[in-house]
Every structure is written in structure tokens, then in C-alpha cells.
Scaffold this motif. Structure first.
Motif, PDB file in Angstrom:
ATOM      1  N   ASP A  74       0.843  -1.207   0.000  1.00 39.81           N
ATOM      2  CA  ASP A  74       0.000   0.000   0.000  1.00 39.81           C
ATOM      3  C   ASP A  74       0.880   1.259   0.000  1.00 39.81           C
ATOM      4  O   ASP A  74       0.605   2.229  -0.714  1.00 39.81           O
ATOM      5  CB  ASP A  74      -0.920  -0.042   1.232  1.00 39.81           C
ATOM      6  N   GLN A 131      -6.542  -1.802  -0.867  1.00 41.07           N
ATOM      7  CA  GLN A 131      -5.625  -1.533   0.254  1.00 41.07           C
ATOM      8  C   GLN A 131      -4.338  -2.351   0.162  1.00 41.07           C
ATOM      9  O   GLN A 131      -3.490  -2.288   1.046  1.00 41.07           O
ATOM     10  CB  GLN A 131      -6.339  -1.836   1.580  1.00 41.07           C
ATOM     11  N   CYS A 132      -4.230  -3.195  -0.857  1.00 42.91           N
ATOM     12  CA  CYS A 132      -3.048  -4.067  -0.995  1.00 42.91           C
ATOM     13  C   CYS A 132      -2.257  -3.763  -2.251  1.00 42.91           C
ATOM     14  O   CYS A 132      -1.528  -4.618  -2.743  1.00 42.91           O
ATOM     15  CB  CYS A 132      -3.482  -5.524  -1.030  1.00 42.91           C
ATOM     16  N   SER A 151     -12.136   3.657   0.586  1.00 44.09           N
ATOM     17  CA  SER A 151     -10.692   3.422   0.676  1.00 44.09           C
ATOM     18  C   SER A 151      -9.942   4.688   1.061  1.00 44.09           C
ATOM     19  O   SER A 151      -8.709   4.665   1.161  1.00 44.09           O
ATOM     20  CB  SER A 151     -10.147   2.941  -0.667  1.00 44.09           C
TER      21      SER A 151
END
Ligand code: 5AD
Ligand code: SF4
Length: 351
Positions: A42, A287-288, A333
Motif C-alpha cells: 500500500d 488496500q493491498c 478506501s
């Protein structure tokens, strides 16, 4: 955490070259290690491609396919699919509607078949480009070099041609009558013609190992891939792989995170398949390391029939609803919708 894992993660944090063995060490992260891996992916995403999430509106304009890929619900031998082809005027109109909603890229996707000639598709591309300030990505599979040249001249900016798996034997089994090397040759043509080239793979294919996934990522890098769609394999009924296990979200997240570390500047979409196997899949993927969403801009009446795998999200949504859901996920997000075309940096110019 394993000593080897920590050591590789530290090297990844310094953007040092990662070997196949390093990638396998990262891909075998346990739950605790995964948290550290996702955090670094991230951070790397934020540093290299920023907080913008690019919304690329996808129009699935035909579900006819002459191929028989053993994983795909649209394979030729699946006679239960109601086949459709959108007429050119409707594709152009749908693209205009997607642009009016705010999409700065239109992705035109279909099965692999010859009904739409090179000239016909080129005409559609020209018409969309004439009336809308958008980039165009094509995802229409294996075509002749002559067709790729025509599309590019008509104004297509990017081409998505996934390698699906880097294991040549598995590739030949999964996509009968085709070979990995030919697919890669087409990716080379596309690069030579000046397209921004996208690839992608499936996670959890039968016969795939962590080494295969590491090789997938190394292959993206070797081919100079600018976009990689990484999604779980979802077994589809009425296909030869119907009884297989399918990919998990955990393994998909790890693959995506490692891809971000190996290709800090690449565009990595949160795939629809990831969102399909977990209601929070899209936000988790964002988020990754992911930085792209492809909201479905296919008219509602066709959606159900673009049945690559079961349970696909958004089948009852209109383009407006799909766009609004994508924006909601961007907000969840804590990021923002991309303002430009979302080209890769070396191509960041007007369309
Ligand atoms: N599960 C997940 N993804 C699939 N695709 C095709 N079949 C499946 C499946 N069963 C993906 C492939 C292909 C794209 C059109 O959809 O990656 O390139
Ligand atoms: Fe056709 Fe693509 Fe499905 Fe293969 S993956 S059967 S080429 S639509």
C-alpha cells in the motif's frame, strides 16, 4: 515472522531487485506476515502511483467466442449461454454514456471471434474518440497484426491481452489450440505498435504453484507490462473445470501485493472476480496495492449473459449504479477518483 521473509521484505522496501525465490518467500506469507506485506504494498502504491483510483468503464459488447478455454463460461461449447452482439451504434452510445458519467477510459471487451472485422472495430473506435474525451482500451483477444495496426491508427491507446498463466504446459491445456509463446508474441506486437499493454493472470488455477505465480509476476516485468489484472479463478458450471477448488481472496491479495512491489509503477485493477468472491474484496484489494476499478458500463439487458463465471457482481445494476458503487468504494478506501486518463507515466499526454 520468518527470517527469510523479513529479509526479503526489507529488500523490497528498498526497491532492490527481487528474485524468483524472493517472490516465492513473499507469496508464502502467513497471516501475520501478510499484514506487513500488504502494508508495504500500500505504501509503495501511494509513493509511485499516488492516491488516485482510475475508473475505466468496461463495455462487454459481445459474448460470442470461438475459443474453448476450459475455465471460462463463455467457451464455445457452452450451449447454455444466450449469445449477443451489440450493434456498433449501441456500443458507441454506451461509450458516450460512460464518458458522460465521468469515465476517462472506455474498455471495449468481447470474446475472441471474427464477426467484428478490423475495419468495423476501427470505425467504432474512431466514432467514440471523435465525440468523447476518453482513452480507449481494447480487450478483444488474439487478432492479426494488421488489425492491431488498424485499431491503433483509429485511436486505441491500450490493449489488454492477459497471459493467464506463465506455465506454458498449463496454458496450452487451459486454452486449447493456442500457445503461451504466441500470446507473448502478440504482446510484443502491441508494444511495438505503441499501445500501453496490459496483461493478467488467474490465481488458484488447478496445477498452479507459488512458483507459477512468481513466474507470472516475473513475466509481467519481462514483457514490460504496464497494467496487470490479477484475479481469483472462479470455477464455472458447464466447463471442464467446474469441480475445481478455485482461488482464494487471501492468495489473490498476496499476489497483487507482491506484483505491486515488483512493479511499483504498474496499473493494477481491483478485478471484478475479487469483488465476486468477497463482498469487501474490492476495497481490500485497493488496500493491498491496486489503483484501478473497472465499473461495468454494459447495458443492463446484456449483463447476465456475459457469464464468464457464476455470481458476478452487479448483474442487476445499470451503468449509473455500477459507477456510483465504484465511487463509493473509492471513498471507502479514503482515496480519490483519478482526474486524468490514467495513462502510464511515459504515455501521460493527451489522447
Ligand atoms: N474465473 C476467473 N476469471 C476468469 N476469466 C475467464 N474465466 C474465468 C474464471 N472462471 C478471466 C480471464 C479472461 C477474462 C475475460 O476473464 O482472465 O482473460
Ligand atoms: Fe473466449 Fe476469452 Fe472465455 Fe477464452 S477466456 S473462452 S477466449 S471469452
Amino acid at each position: 515472522m520468518r527470517k527469510k521473509f523479513l529479509e526479503v521484505l526489507e529488500r523490497a522496501a528498498k526497491f532492490l531487485e527481487l528474485t524468483r525465490e524472493d517472490l516465492v518467500a513473499l507469496l508464502s506469507a502467513d497471516d501475520e506476515e501478510s499484514i506487513a506485506l500488504f502494508h508495504l504494498a500500500d505504501k509503495t502504491r501511494a509513493r509511485f502511483v499516488g492516491d488516485e483510483i482510475h475508473l475505466r468503464g468496461i463495455i462487454e459488447f459481445s459474448n460470442h467466442c470461438a475459443r474453448n478455454c476450459s475455465y471460462c463460461g463463455l467457451r464455445k461449447d457452452n450451449l447454455e449461454v444466450a449469445r449477443y452482439r451489440m450493434p456498433p451504434w449501441e456500443i458507441i452510445e454506451s461509450a458516450g454514456a460512460a464518458a458522460a458519467l465521468g469515465c476517462r477510459t472506455i474498455v471495449l471487451q468481447s470474446g475472441e471471434e471474427g464477426y467484428y472485422s478490423g475495419e468495423m472495430l476501427a470505425g467504432i473506435i474512431r466514432a467514440i474518440k471523435k465525440d468523447n474525451d476518453v482513452a480507449i482500451t481494447l480487450s478483444v483477444g488474439d487478432r492479426s497484426r494488421q488489425d492491431y495496426t488498424l485499431f491503433r491508427k483509429a485511436g486505441a491507446d491500450r490493449y489488454l491481452l492477459k497471459h493467464e498463466t506463465s506455465d506454458p504446459r498449463l496454458f496450452a491445456r487451459l486454452r486449447p489450440g493456442t500457445f503461451l509463446e504466441e500470446r507473448l508474441e502478440r504482446q510484443r506486437w502491441l508494444s511495438e505498435l505503441g499501445y500501453q499493454v496490459g496483461s493478467g493472470n488467474m490465481v488458484g488455477l488447478p496445477g498452479q504453484t507459488l512458483e507459477t505465480l512468481a513466474d507470472d509476476i516475473l513475466l509481467f516485468r519481462r514483457m514490460g507490462i504496464e497494467m496487470a489484472g490479477i484475479g481469483p479463478f472462479i470455477p464455472s458450471s458447464r466447463t471442464p473445470l467446474a469441480g475445481e477448488a478455485g482461488g482464494t481472496l487471501a492468495m489473490t491479495l498476496k499476489t497483487l501485493a507482491v506484483a505491486r512491489l515488483a512493479m511499483p509503477r504498474a496499473h493494477l485493477p481491483a478485478t471484478t472476480s475479487a469483488a465476486t468472491i468477497d463482498p469487501l474484496g474490492r476495497v481490500k484489494v485497493l488496500q493491498c496495492g491496486a489503483n484501478v476499478i473497472m465499473p461495468n458500463m454494459t447495458p443492463a439487458k446484456y449483463r447476465e449473459d456475459y457469464a464468464i463465471y457464476p455470481g458476478k457482481i452487479g448483474l442487476n445494476d445499470t451503468p449509473e449504479e455500477s459507477y456510483a458503487r465504484a465511487v463509493m468504494d473509492v471513498e471507502k478506501s479514503g482515496r480519490r477518483v483519478g482526474a486524468g486518463y490514467g495513462h502510464t507515466l511515459q504515455h501521460e499526454k493527451s489522447c
